[in-house]
Motif scaffolding. Structure first.
Motif, PDB file in Angstrom:
ATOM      1  N   THR A   1      43.085 -33.508 -54.061  1.00 30.64           N
ATOM      2  CA  THR A   1      42.756 -34.458 -55.111  1.00 30.64           C
ATOM      3  C   THR A   1      44.022 -35.012 -55.755  1.00 30.64           C
ATOM      4  O   THR A   1      45.122 -34.485 -55.581  1.00 30.64           O
ATOM      5  CB  THR A   1      41.896 -33.778 -56.192  1.00 30.64           C
ATOM      6  N   VAL A   2      43.822 -36.076 -56.521  1.00 33.20           N
ATOM      7  CA  VAL A   2      44.958 -36.716 -57.196  1.00 33.20           C
ATOM      8  C   VAL A   2      45.547 -35.768 -58.237  1.00 33.20           C
ATOM      9  O   VAL A   2      46.767 -35.689 -58.407  1.00 33.20           O
ATOM     10  CB  VAL A   2      44.502 -38.050 -57.836  1.00 33.20           C
ATOM     11  N   LEU A   3      44.689 -35.025 -58.929  1.00 32.81           N
ATOM     12  CA  LEU A   3      45.173 -34.076 -59.937  1.00 32.81           C
ATOM     13  C   LEU A   3      46.030 -32.989 -59.299  1.00 32.81           C
ATOM     14  O   LEU A   3      47.077 -32.603 -59.844  1.00 32.81           O
ATOM     15  CB  LEU A   3      43.981 -33.450 -60.673  1.00 32.81           C
TER      16      LEU A   3
ATOM     17  N   LYS B   1      47.799 -33.324 -56.535  1.00 29.74           N
ATOM     18  CA  LYS B   1      49.057 -33.948 -56.146  1.00 29.74           C
ATOM     19  C   LYS B   1      49.997 -34.112 -57.332  1.00 29.74           C
ATOM     20  O   LYS B   1      51.198 -33.846 -57.232  1.00 29.74           O
ATOM     21  CB  LYS B   1      48.795 -35.309 -55.500  1.00 29.74           C
ATOM     22  N   ILE B   2      49.457 -34.534 -58.460  1.00 34.81           N
ATOM     23  CA  ILE B   2      50.282 -34.693 -59.664  1.00 34.81           C
ATOM     24  C   ILE B   2      50.801 -33.343 -60.131  1.00 34.81           C
ATOM     25  O   ILE B   2      51.970 -33.203 -60.500  1.00 34.81           O
ATOM     26  CB  ILE B   2      49.471 -35.399 -60.773  1.00 34.81           C
ATOM     27  N   THR B   3      49.957 -32.332 -60.099  1.00 32.35           N
ATOM     28  CA  THR B   3      50.372 -30.996 -60.506  1.00 32.35           C
ATOM     29  C   THR B   3      51.485 -30.455 -59.626  1.00 32.35           C
ATOM     30  O   THR B   3      52.460 -29.876 -60.110  1.00 32.35           O
ATOM     31  CB  THR B   3      49.167 -30.034 -60.479  1.00 32.35           C
TER      32      THR B   3
END
Length: 142
Positions: A2-4, A6-8
């Motif tokens: 998920t995008v979250l 990846k950001i994490t």
């Protein structure tokens, strides 16, 4: 992934580099602090890489068998081309470093051997070109 996630992971990679560097930059710069900061940096960075790898390969993918086989052959071909160029250039760099330093030392004592020393440095650089030619040959077969 998920995008979250990846950001994490991106934030974790940045922090794994910034936190040990910041802790080292704030305090007194001694050899022990440098080793500790480097060890913490390597530990955090490799830990983040392992977690990212586990998250990336946790999913399932279904593909057609023939497309996978062709994709694997092409992938291994590109890998072989990259390794032939990279390893040849590393070996050539090691050879040039030894030959060039010896040539500079010899030239400083007797300037008449400049041509002979350049031949040996050129032979060492030729190793890199051979690796590049092999990689072009591999890429031509793909």
């Amino acid at each position: 992934m998920t995008v979250l996630a990846k950001i994490t992971l991106a934030v974790a990679l940045i922090l794994s580099i910034a936190v040990p560097f910041g802790a080292f930059a704030v305090g007194e710069k001694t050899k022990g602090r440098y080793k500790t900061a480097l060890a913490v940096n390597v530990f955090l960075f490799m830990g983040t890489i392992v977690i990212a790898g586990a998250m990336m390969f946790s999913g399932q993918a279904f593909a057609e068998e023939t497309a996978t086989a062709v994709s694997n052959v092409a992938g291994f071909g590109y890998l072989a081309a990259a390794l032939s160029t990279g390893l040849a250039c590393i070996g050539g760099g090691i050879a040039v470093s030894a030959a060039a330093s010896a040539a500079l030392g010899a030239i400083s004592e007797d300037s008449s051997i400049l041509g002979k020393s350049l031949i040996f440095v050129g032979l060492a650089e030729g190793v890199c070109l051979y690796g590049l030619i092999i990689s072009f040959m591999i890429l031509g077969k793909l």
